[in-house]
Structures are given as structure tokens and as C-alpha cells.
Motif scaffolding. Structure first.
Motif, PDB file in Angstrom:
ATOM      1  N   HIS A  51     -91.114 -23.005  48.794  1.00  0.00           N
ATOM      2  CA  HIS A  51     -91.672 -24.312  49.139  1.00  0.00           C
ATOM      3  C   HIS A  51     -92.536 -24.797  47.971  1.00  0.00           C
ATOM      4  O   HIS A  51     -93.638 -24.305  47.750  1.00  0.00           O
ATOM      5  N   GLU A  52     -92.003 -25.779  47.242  1.00  0.00           N
ATOM      6  CA  GLU A  52     -92.672 -26.223  46.022  1.00  0.00           C
ATOM      7  C   GLU A  52     -93.761 -27.260  46.281  1.00  0.00           C
ATOM      8  O   GLU A  52     -94.662 -27.410  45.469  1.00  0.00           O
ATOM      9  N   ASP A  53     -93.678 -27.985  47.386  1.00  0.00           N
ATOM     10  CA  ASP A  53     -94.736 -28.952  47.735  1.00  0.00           C
ATOM     11  C   ASP A  53     -95.800 -28.222  48.537  1.00  0.00           C
ATOM     12  O   ASP A  53     -95.929 -28.387  49.761  1.00  0.00           O
ATOM     13  N   VAL A  54     -96.555 -27.396  47.836  1.00  0.00           N
ATOM     14  CA  VAL A  54     -97.485 -26.504  48.518  1.00  0.00           C
ATOM     15  C   VAL A  54     -98.886 -27.102  48.565  1.00  0.00           C
ATOM     16  O   VAL A  54     -99.339 -27.759  47.620  1.00  0.00           O
ATOM     17  N   THR A  55     -99.558 -26.891  49.693  1.00  0.00           N
ATOM     18  CA  THR A  55    -100.957 -27.290  49.857  1.00  0.00           C
ATOM     19  C   THR A  55    -101.752 -26.056  50.264  1.00  0.00           C
ATOM     20  O   THR A  55    -101.183 -25.015  50.619  1.00  0.00           O
ATOM     21  N   ALA A  56    -103.070 -26.171  50.228  1.00  0.00           N
ATOM     22  CA  ALA A  56    -103.926 -25.042  50.597  1.00  0.00           C
ATOM     23  C   ALA A  56    -103.678 -24.606  52.037  1.00  0.00           C
ATOM     24  O   ALA A  56    -103.813 -23.424  52.374  1.00  0.00           O
ATOM     25  N   GLU A  57    -103.279 -25.549  52.902  1.00  0.00           N
ATOM     26  CA  GLU A  57    -103.031 -25.226  54.302  1.00  0.00           C
ATOM     27  C   GLU A  57    -101.800 -24.334  54.483  1.00  0.00           C
ATOM     28  O   GLU A  57    -101.647 -23.656  55.495  1.00  0.00           O
ATOM     29  N   ASP A  58    -100.911 -24.354  53.476  1.00  0.00           N
ATOM     30  CA  ASP A  58     -99.698 -23.528  53.569  1.00  0.00           C
ATOM     31  C   ASP A  58     -99.963 -22.065  53.266  1.00  0.00           C
ATOM     32  O   ASP A  58     -99.150 -21.199  53.608  1.00  0.00           O
ATOM     33  N   ILE A  59    -101.086 -21.780  52.620  1.00  0.00           N
ATOM     34  CA  ILE A  59    -101.389 -20.411  52.192  1.00  0.00           C
ATOM     35  C   ILE A  59    -102.110 -19.680  53.315  1.00  0.00           C
ATOM     36  O   ILE A  59    -103.229 -20.030  53.687  1.00  0.00           O
ATOM     37  N   THR A  60    -101.472 -18.671  53.857  1.00  0.00           N
ATOM     38  CA  THR A  60    -102.070 -17.878  54.933  1.00  0.00           C
ATOM     39  C   THR A  60    -102.488 -16.485  54.468  1.00  0.00           C
ATOM     40  O   THR A  60    -103.180 -15.777  55.193  1.00  0.00           O
ATOM     41  N   CYS A  61    -102.047 -16.072  53.285  1.00  0.00           N
ATOM     42  CA  CYS A  61    -102.426 -14.765  52.741  1.00  0.00           C
ATOM     43  C   CYS A  61    -103.873 -14.837  52.252  1.00  0.00           C
ATOM     44  O   CYS A  61    -104.215 -15.667  51.407  1.00  0.00           O
ATOM     45  N   SER A  62    -104.728 -13.966  52.776  1.00  0.00           N
ATOM     46  CA  SER A  62    -106.146 -14.012  52.410  1.00  0.00           C
ATOM     47  C   SER A  62    -106.359 -13.709  50.938  1.00  0.00           C
ATOM     48  O   SER A  62    -107.236 -14.292  50.291  1.00  0.00           O
ATOM     49  N   HIS A  63    -105.566 -12.803  50.380  1.00  0.00           N
ATOM     50  CA  HIS A  63    -105.710 -12.473  48.965  1.00  0.00           C
ATOM     51  C   HIS A  63    -105.324 -13.662  48.093  1.00  0.00           C
ATOM     52  O   HIS A  63    -105.964 -13.937  47.066  1.00  0.00           O
ATOM     53  N   GLY A  77     -98.489 -26.931  37.193  1.00  0.00           N
ATOM     54  CA  GLY A  77     -98.385 -27.260  38.602  1.00  0.00           C
ATOM     55  C   GLY A  77     -96.976 -27.208  39.131  1.00  0.00           C
ATOM     56  O   GLY A  77     -96.747 -26.950  40.314  1.00  0.00           O
ATOM     57  N   ASP A  78     -95.962 -27.438  38.287  1.00  0.00           N
ATOM     58  CA  ASP A  78     -94.576 -27.411  38.728  1.00  0.00           C
ATOM     59  C   ASP A  78     -94.069 -25.996  38.965  1.00  0.00           C
ATOM     60  O   ASP A  78     -92.967 -25.809  39.460  1.00  0.00           O
ATOM     61  N   SER A  79     -94.856 -24.989  38.585  1.00  0.00           N
ATOM     62  CA  SER A  79     -94.416 -23.603  38.718  1.00  0.00           C
ATOM     63  C   SER A  79     -95.175 -22.856  39.793  1.00  0.00           C
ATOM     64  O   SER A  79     -95.245 -21.639  39.791  1.00  0.00           O
ATOM     65  N   ILE A  80     -95.743 -23.587  40.727  1.00  0.00           N
ATOM     66  CA  ILE A  80     -96.481 -22.983  41.835  1.00  0.00           C
ATOM     67  C   ILE A  80     -95.784 -23.357  43.137  1.00  0.00           C
ATOM     68  O   ILE A  80     -95.418 -24.503  43.356  1.00  0.00           O
TER      69      ILE A  80
END
Length: 212
Positions: A51-63, A77-80
Motif C-alpha cells: 500500500h503506497e498511499d500510506v498514512t500514520a493511521e495505517d501503521i499498527t506495528c509499534s516498532h 517519499g515514493d519508496s515508502i
């Protein structure tokens, strides 16, 4: 001593390819590449989604969330992207295939996915009907060639197949229909028989001290 594990995967057309894991220390490449370079696993949009259109809300891994506050070097930014809740730094080759994918939490991405090709031992051509000839020839050559970790036995031969030496994990003298032969067994249990008259020398190879 470390020996890379061989894997196999059968494509939709029924052809089975042989693979080695790209993530072999100190390499950090992505996935498994067939020895003929025609197939790379896992397959994007089939075995995992990036999923290339990533936001902080998409990240569920605490690390990975903790890593959001740290500078990310050598990636724009295009490689995240996001994979299964992890923030992933990735790179593609000229054919748009993923060749690097490293979660911020530093787990190896393709090892954390619910996918892995089957490993095998012995002669795959005797186990499956249609094996890629280029993969198999490369695999067989690798099995009898000394790798960076060393092998146990070095057998020099005089034969007509172009190979002058074999590096084997073990050897056993047997009596075959054609006479006395030495049966060599590779690190992954591939076998080959060498006629006694073709053997020029048998020596032990030194152990290598590999530090990663």
C-alpha cells in the motif's frame, strides 16, 4: 557451517523453478529469485499487497510507529509503503519489480509474510514432472562446487563431462552393475556415482571461519 536452503515453486504453466533465499547474510535482498532469473517470489498483489498511499493511521506495528520520528536515509517519499501494518522502505528495478523491501522494524519482509516456497532435498527431477532445465543445471553445478563456507571432501576426477572436481558432504564406496564406484552425496543430498578408475585424488577441505 551455513548452507543455503534450496526451494522450489511451480508456476501456473506447470514448470517448477529452483530458488535460493535472497536474504542470505550479509545480503538483504527481497524474496526468492529463481536460478534462471525468470521468477521472483513472493509475487506482489498475489502473495502480498504493497500500500503506497500510506498514512500514520495505517501503521499498527509499534516498532514502526516509533521509527516514524527517526530520519529515513536513502529513501524518498515514493519508496515508502505499508504492508500488514508495517512501514516498509522499498526499491524497484528497471522492470518495476521489487528488489529491496525492509520494514522500519527491521524484520525481513518476505520472512514475515504468510508465504514461503517449499524446500526440498535430493533429486527434484525425480520428484516432479517438469523442472526448469536452466534452474536445475545451475543448482546441480552449485551442489558440486565449493561454496564460500567450504565443503568436506574434494574429489578430483578425470571424466568426459567437463567437470574435474566435486565437493561433497560425504562419500561411500558401493558395487554397481558397472563395477566399483564412489557415491558422492552433496550438502542437499544430491547423489552422483564416480567410477573408481576416474578418481584421481580425495582430500579433506579446510573449515572456513565465516563471521557475519
Amino acid at each position: 557451517m551455513y548452507h543455503p536452503i534450496p526451494y522450489c515453486w511451480t508456476t501456473d504453466d506447470g514448470l517448477t523453478h529452483v530458488f535460493y533465499d535472497n536474504h542470505v547474510p550479509p545480503d538483504t535482498g527481497f524474496g526468492w529469485s529463481s536460478l534462471c532469473d525468470a521468477v521472483r517470489l513472493p509475487i506482489e498483489d498475489r502473495h502480498f499487497e504493497l500500500h503506497e498511499d500510506v498514512t500514520a493511521e495505517d501503521i499498527t506495528c509499534s516498532h514502526c510507529l516509533n521509527g516514524l520520528d527517526q530520519p529515513i536515509a536513502d529513501f524518498d517519499g515514493d519508496s515508502i509503503a505499508c504492508v500488514d501494518g508495517c512501514l516498509v522502505l522499498y526499491g524497484r528495478d528497471q522492470d518495476d519489480a521489487i528488489v529491496q523491501a525492509e520494514p522500519v522494524c527491521r524484520n525481513v519482509l518476505h520472512h514475515s509474510l504468510p508465504f514461503e516456497p517449499d524446500s526440498f532435498t535430493g533429486n527434484l527431477e525425480e520428484q516432479l514432472e517438469d523442472v526448469c532445465s536452466e534452474c536445475w543445471e545451475t543448482y546441480v553445478d552449485h551442489q558440486w562446487t565449493r561454496d564460500d563456507e567450504g565443503a568436506e571432501l574434494r574429489v578430483e576426477v578425470s571424466a568426459d563431462d567437463g567437470r574435474s572436481e566435486y565437493f561433497a558432504a560425504s562419500a561411500e564406496p558401493i558395487h554397481a552393475d558397472r563395477g566399483a564406484v564412489l557415491r558422492l552425496v552433496s550438502e542437499n543430498e544430491l547423489e552422483t556415482d564416480i567410477d573408481r578408475e576416474d578418481i584421481e585424488s580425495i582430500t579433506l577441505t579446510p573449515m572456513w571461519d565465516i563471521v557475519y
